[in-house]
Design a protein around this motif. Structure first.
Motif, PDB file in Angstrom:
ATOM      1  N   ILE A   3      11.397  29.683  30.169  1.00 12.40           N
ATOM      2  CA  ILE A   3      11.931  30.857  29.476  1.00 12.40           C
ATOM      3  C   ILE A   3      12.132  31.927  30.542  1.00 12.40           C
ATOM      4  O   ILE A   3      11.214  32.245  31.291  1.00 12.40           O
ATOM      5  CB  ILE A   3      10.960  31.363  28.388  1.00 12.40           C
ATOM      6  N   LYS A  33      16.810  36.907  29.126  1.00 13.87           N
ATOM      7  CA  LYS A  33      17.739  35.990  28.467  1.00 13.87           C
ATOM      8  C   LYS A  33      17.167  35.564  27.125  1.00 13.87           C
ATOM      9  O   LYS A  33      15.955  35.452  26.965  1.00 13.87           O
ATOM     10  CB  LYS A  33      17.996  34.759  29.333  1.00 13.87           C
ATOM     11  N   ASN A  49      16.106  33.019  24.446  1.00 13.51           N
ATOM     12  CA  ASN A  49      15.684  31.622  24.338  1.00 13.51           C
ATOM     13  C   ASN A  49      14.778  31.548  23.106  1.00 13.51           C
ATOM     14  O   ASN A  49      13.615  31.913  23.165  1.00 13.51           O
ATOM     15  CB  ASN A  49      14.936  31.177  25.596  1.00 13.51           C
ATOM     16  N   SER A  50      15.325  31.079  22.009  1.00  8.16           N
ATOM     17  CA  SER A  50      14.590  31.073  20.741  1.00  8.16           C
ATOM     18  C   SER A  50      13.933  29.726  20.436  1.00  8.16           C
ATOM     19  O   SER A  50      13.476  29.507  19.319  1.00  8.16           O
ATOM     20  CB  SER A  50      15.520  31.482  19.594  1.00  8.16           C
ATOM     21  N   ASN A  51      13.843  28.847  21.415  1.00  3.22           N
ATOM     22  CA  ASN A  51      13.207  27.550  21.199  1.00  3.22           C
ATOM     23  C   ASN A  51      11.696  27.663  21.063  1.00  3.22           C
ATOM     24  O   ASN A  51      11.083  28.609  21.549  1.00  3.22           O
ATOM     25  CB  ASN A  51      13.508  26.602  22.374  1.00  3.22           C
ATOM     26  N   TYR A  55       8.272  25.561  22.111  1.00  2.31           N
ATOM     27  CA  TYR A  55       7.888  24.598  23.140  1.00  2.31           C
ATOM     28  C   TYR A  55       6.454  24.124  22.942  1.00  2.31           C
ATOM     29  O   TYR A  55       5.620  24.848  22.402  1.00  2.31           O
ATOM     30  CB  TYR A  55       7.979  25.238  24.528  1.00  2.31           C
ATOM     31  N   SER A 107       9.195  32.613  23.194  1.00  2.00           N
ATOM     32  CA  SER A 107       9.408  34.040  23.441  1.00  2.00           C
ATOM     33  C   SER A 107       9.443  34.736  22.089  1.00  2.00           C
ATOM     34  O   SER A 107      10.391  34.543  21.321  1.00  2.00           O
ATOM     35  CB  SER A 107      10.734  34.281  24.163  1.00  2.00           C
ATOM     36  N   SER A 167      12.709  36.669  21.557  1.00  2.00           N
ATOM     37  CA  SER A 167      13.878  35.849  21.245  1.00  2.00           C
ATOM     38  C   SER A 167      13.739  35.142  19.905  1.00  2.00           C
ATOM     39  O   SER A 167      14.669  35.134  19.092  1.00  2.00           O
ATOM     40  CB  SER A 167      14.093  34.804  22.340  1.00  2.00           C
ATOM     41  N   HIS A 214      10.437  20.369  23.066  1.00  2.00           N
ATOM     42  CA  HIS A 214      11.025  21.591  22.522  1.00  2.00           C
ATOM     43  C   HIS A 214      11.898  21.292  21.312  1.00  2.00           C
ATOM     44  O   HIS A 214      12.355  20.165  21.129  1.00  2.00           O
ATOM     45  CB  HIS A 214      11.834  22.328  23.589  1.00  2.00           C
ATOM     46  N   THR A 269      14.696  23.684  18.469  1.00  2.00           N
ATOM     47  CA  THR A 269      15.329  24.967  18.188  1.00  2.00           C
ATOM     48  C   THR A 269      14.562  25.716  17.101  1.00  2.00           C
ATOM     49  O   THR A 269      13.807  25.117  16.321  1.00  2.00           O
ATOM     50  CB  THR A 269      16.784  24.782  17.709  1.00  2.00           C
TER      51      THR A 269
END
Length: 189
Positions: free
Chosen positions: A40, A44, A46-48, A50, A81, A84, A106, A108
């Motif tokens: 991450i 930026k 990054n809505s994943n 993990y 994050s 995010s 990971h 989404t």
């Protein structure tokens, strides 16, 4: 995979049923992340979601002109994050692999929400994970306090695996001391 399941079950207090654990793992993709690579990246989106399968990851942020290490994650730990995932804003904290790289699973945000709608049990488990991580933040504050030497001794006692995989520079950042001062502390022990 049995070792990973055992580690995941240690995250939090919720007794997750095998079905929900399998549901999670079946819906995640695996990625091998090289050493010293962003998973991450700060600034930026990054809505994943993990999950660490192998390796140790470092969470950090910038403060003025310094990079501050907030913490470390090891196998079985979830991370994302919040900026995010929850607000669709750029990440504030950065998550990087350390000197050995890592394997992460990971999914989404959308897939994660689908699983939460699919299973009430899964939702309860994820709530427990979230509370466990909030608890972990407070626990860190209670364990890693005092003088720099006391914080280092606490790290050695409570997280010895970190010392094997993390550079002295990152440990110094985590303890909020200079690398030179950390060396002097280490020499005194």
């Amino acid at each position: 995979m049995d070792d990973l399941k055992r580690l995941i079950r240690q995250e939090g207090k919720y007794a997750v049923p095998e079905r929900e654990l399998d549901l999670l793992l079946e819906n995640m993709e695996e990625s091998l992340i090289p050493p010293k690579t962003h998973v991450i990246e700060a600034g930026k989106i990054n809505s994943n979601v993990y999950l660490i399968k192998e390796g140790i990851l470092r969470m950090s942020y910038l403060y003025d002109d310094r990079e501050i290490t907030y913490g470390f994650g090891d196998p079985g730990s979830f991370f994302l994050s919040p900026h995010s995932f929850y607000m669709n804003r750029p990440a504030f904290m950065q998550v990087d692999t350390c000197k050995c790289g890592a394997v992460v699973l990971h999914m989404t945000r959308e897939k994660f929400y689908e699983l939460m709608k699919l299973s009430h049990e899964f939702s309860q488990w994820m709530f427990d994970i979230a509370i466990y991580q909030i608890f972990g933040c407070e626990m860190k504050l209670s364990l890693i306090n005092g003088t720099a030497k006391e914080r280092y001794v606490s790290l050695i006692r409570n997280r010895p695996e970190i010392l094997k995989h993390i550079s002295k520079k990152m440990i110094a950042s985590y303890l909020d001391v200079s690398p030179e001062y950390l060396s002097r502390i280490g020499a005194d022990l």
